[in-house]
Design a protein around this motif. Structure first.
Motif, PDB file in Angstrom:
ATOM      1  N   TYR A  57      -0.017   4.021  11.635  1.00 19.43           N
ATOM      2  CA  TYR A  57      -1.361   3.025  11.232  1.00 19.43           C
ATOM      3  C   TYR A  57      -0.649   1.487  11.074  1.00 19.43           C
ATOM      4  CZ  TYR A  57       0.238   3.613   6.406  1.00 19.43           C
ATOM      5  OH  TYR A  57       0.993   3.355   5.389  1.00 19.43           O
ATOM      6  N   ALA A  60      -1.797  -0.855  13.900  1.00 23.93           N
ATOM      7  CA  ALA A  60      -3.190  -0.996  13.853  1.00 23.93           C
ATOM      8  C   ALA A  60      -3.541  -2.018  12.930  1.00 23.93           C
ATOM      9  CB  ALA A  60      -3.856   0.308  13.592  1.00 23.93           C
ATOM     10  N   ILE A  61      -2.735  -2.123  11.966  1.00 24.17           N
ATOM     11  CA  ILE A  61      -3.126  -3.149  10.817  1.00 24.17           C
ATOM     12  C   ILE A  61      -2.495  -4.629  11.267  1.00 24.17           C
ATOM     13  CG2 ILE A  61      -2.471  -3.950   8.456  1.00 24.17           C
ATOM     14  CD1 ILE A  61      -2.476  -0.852   7.544  1.00 24.17           C
ATOM     15  N   PRO A  64      -4.601  -6.111  15.009  1.00 19.71           N
ATOM     16  CA  PRO A  64      -5.882  -5.599  15.154  1.00 19.71           C
ATOM     17  C   PRO A  64      -6.701  -6.504  16.116  1.00 19.71           C
ATOM     18  CG  PRO A  64      -5.832  -6.921  13.209  1.00 19.71           C
ATOM     19  CD  PRO A  64      -4.573  -6.758  13.759  1.00 19.71           C
ATOM     20  N   GLY A  68      -8.597  -9.484  13.400  1.00 18.59           N
ATOM     21  CA  GLY A  68      -7.752  -9.732  12.435  1.00 18.59           C
ATOM     22  C   GLY A  68      -7.329 -11.221  12.108  1.00 18.59           C
ATOM     23  N   SER A  74      -8.035  -6.162   8.008  1.00 20.85           N
ATOM     24  CA  SER A  74      -8.520  -5.780   9.200  1.00 20.85           C
ATOM     25  C   SER A  74      -7.521  -4.736   9.943  1.00 20.85           C
ATOM     26  CB  SER A  74      -8.864  -6.874  10.388  1.00 20.85           C
ATOM     27  OG  SER A  74      -9.453  -7.860   9.907  1.00 20.85           O
ATOM     28  N   ILE A  75      -8.102  -3.804  10.414  1.00 20.26           N
ATOM     29  CA  ILE A  75      -7.627  -2.651  11.348  1.00 20.26           C
ATOM     30  C   ILE A  75      -8.066  -2.237  12.325  1.00 20.26           C
ATOM     31  CG2 ILE A  75      -8.660  -0.927   9.753  1.00 20.26           C
ATOM     32  CD1 ILE A  75      -5.933   0.804  10.018  1.00 20.26           C
ATOM     33  N   ASP A  76      -7.469  -2.199  13.520  1.00 21.41           N
ATOM     34  CA  ASP A  76      -7.887  -1.686  14.837  1.00 21.41           C
ATOM     35  C   ASP A  76      -8.069  -0.038  14.814  1.00 21.41           C
ATOM     36  OD1 ASP A  76      -8.728  -1.083  17.350  1.00 21.41           O
ATOM     37  OD2 ASP A  76      -7.255  -2.102  18.351  1.00 21.41           O
ATOM     38  N   VAL A  80      -5.013   3.301  15.804  1.00 24.96           N
ATOM     39  CA  VAL A  80      -4.410   4.284  14.740  1.00 24.96           C
ATOM     40  C   VAL A  80      -3.575   5.342  15.584  1.00 24.96           C
ATOM     41  CG1 VAL A  80      -4.728   5.924  13.027  1.00 24.96           C
ATOM     42  CG2 VAL A  80      -5.945   3.778  12.922  1.00 24.96           C
ATOM     43  N   THR A 136       2.688  -1.081   3.746  1.00 24.25           N
ATOM     44  CA  THR A 136       1.352  -0.863   3.982  1.00 24.25           C
ATOM     45  C   THR A 136       0.371  -2.111   3.625  1.00 24.25           C
ATOM     46  OG1 THR A 136       1.616   1.481   3.751  1.00 24.25           O
ATOM     47  CG2 THR A 136      -0.764   0.394   3.692  1.00 24.25           C
ATOM     48  N   SER A 144       0.365  -9.497  10.737  1.00 28.00           N
ATOM     49  CA  SER A 144      -0.967  -9.885  11.222  1.00 28.00           C
ATOM     50  C   SER A 144      -1.439 -11.427  11.192  1.00 28.00           C
ATOM     51  CB  SER A 144      -2.345  -9.029  11.130  1.00 28.00           C
ATOM     52  OG  SER A 144      -2.721  -9.534   9.756  1.00 28.00           O
TER      53      SER A 144
END
Length: 422
Positions: A57, A60-61, A64, A68, A74-76, A80, A136, A144
């Motif tokens: 993940y 993806a963070i 995004p 983002g 935001s996360i795409d 993932v 995380t 991002s």
């Protein structure tokens, strides 16, 4: 598909990955002999953990896309597990997975950098929990802010995080961070300061008590870091072009000048230039040039290196005056060096710096970027570290620290003599 640029990015990623074992040697040589395994394992632990989280993940963070640009929340969902980037878009110049791999190595080395502040006294399990949580909620989001590019229909990267694209909308120029002065070095340095405060001082902490046990390891680690840094800086152009070449040359010039400046300060201050000082000076110059490598003329890169080497050589003494135990000078080198390199661009960035035909706008956005990342990383890292310390405990017992934590935590010794086994 441009096979040349694809190969360039993949080779750069491999170079950056080598930096983490290089950091393990650099840090490992700086600690006492009975803590070398513990120190090196924190780098290798970060390599394993963050490598997995990035695929699951992290990417993806951190990337995004256009969703983002406003911040770290935001996360795409499609990215993932990297499911949305397995195949290149039509017209792409290189596979998205090449970029994914390159950025994964940045995440790994950033987390590993933090560990130097808590050498000789941290539990490995607690460190791994911190590394996963901090990556995380701090590194992936901050990446991002700085690096968040999305894929356009033609396969090129567009958008940009609030530190680059967002500030540009307000001030007319975005913050410049070519390869991670904010996202990597200020980020890691601020977290290192927080953890140093949470864990407290080592037993007997005072100037001159804790000395590097293996300077050749330190020099080896610095050499591997410098070698990998060419991928770190030049590779951030994502193309084998003139800007990449400029970044490459500046990655020679700035650390070379910083090495000389550090040694000069040591000679004046202590009477002798040291090998550890040479290695530390080179790393300080590498840190400072990271955000600036694509935006400075080489002569100004030398000036930056001289400033960074001299200032960082003095900054590492702050821990004794201010009373925090940053074991391996992550604050004095990475936080201070990152701030110097990031703010220096406000004055000397080509075309936009205050002294290079621009105005104060570039300096303002550089300061906003630097101190926003510093504050966010410090506060969140302190909270995470404090929570771990008050629950499962982050620091080993004093008697284990005195005895050396390699055998207590890992059941191994860094140096086993044949006579000792007989």
């Amino acid at each position: 598909m441009d096979q040349g640029n694809t190969a360039f990015i993949l080779i750069a990623a491999a170079l950056v990955l080598l930096m983490t074992p290089g950091l393990a040697f650099f840090y490992g040589g700086l600690v006492k002999a009975k803590s070398v395994i513990s120190m090196m394992m924190m780098s290798f632990g970060a390599l394993g953990l963050i490598g997995v989280l990035w695929v699951l993940y992290g990417y993806a963070i951190a990337f995004p896309g256009s969703s983002g640009t406003l911040g770290p929340w935001s996360i795409d969902g499609a990215a993932v597990g990297l499911t949305s980037v397995l195949e290149p878009a039509e017209g792409a110049t290189y596979p998205p997975l090449a970029f994914v791999a390159f950025q994964a190595t940045f995440a790994i080395i950033t987390v590993a950098l933090v560990s130097g502040a808590i050498a000789d006294r941290a539990k490995f399990g607690a460190w791994m929990i911190f590394a996963g949580v901090w990556a995380t909620v701090v590194y992936f989001p901050v990446a991002s802010w700085v690096f968040n590019f999305g894929l356009a229909d033609d396969g090129s990267f567009e958008y940009g995080g609030w530190i680059t694209h967002g500030l540009q909308d307000v001030f007319g120029v975005g913050a410049i961070d070519f390869a991670g002065g904010t996202a990597v070095h200020i980020n890691a340095g601020a977290a290192a300061l927080a953890l140093a405060l949470v864990l407290g001082k080592r037993v007997g902490f005072q100037k001159g008590v804790h000395v590097p046990h293996n300077p050749p390891f330190v020099l080896l680690g610095a050499g591997l870091l410098w070698f990998g840094w060419f991928g770190f800086n030049a590779g951030s152009e994502l193309a084998a072009d003139n800007t990449a070449a400029l970044a490459f040359v500046n990655t020679i010039a700035a650390p070379a000048a910083a090495l000389l400046a550090w040694l000069l300060v040591e000679k004046i201050k202590d009477g002798k230039p040291t090998s550890v000082g040479a290695a530390s000076g080179a790393v300080a110059g590498l840190v400072a040039i990271t955000p600036a490598c694509g935006s400075l003329d080489p002569v100004w890169a030398i000036v930056l290196g001289l400033i960074a080497g001299a200032v960082c050589a003095l900054a590492i003494e702050l821990k004794y005056k201010l009373g925090f135990d940053d074991s391996l000078d992550v604050v004095g080198i990475h936080l201070v060096g990152g701030l110097i390199g990031t703010l220096y661009l406000g004055f000397f960035a080509r075309g936009t710096g205050l002294f290079m035909g621009g105005d104060a706008s570039q300096l303002i956005v550089q300061a906003i970027a630097a101190f926003a990342v510093l504050a966010y990383s410090f506060v969140v890292a302190f909270v995470i570290g404090f929570a771990i310390e008050k629950t499962i405990g982050f620091r080993v017992k004093n008697e284990d620290e005195i005895a050396g934590i390699d055998t207590v935590v890992h059941g191994e010794a860094g140096y086993v003599l044949e006579d000792a086994k007989a």
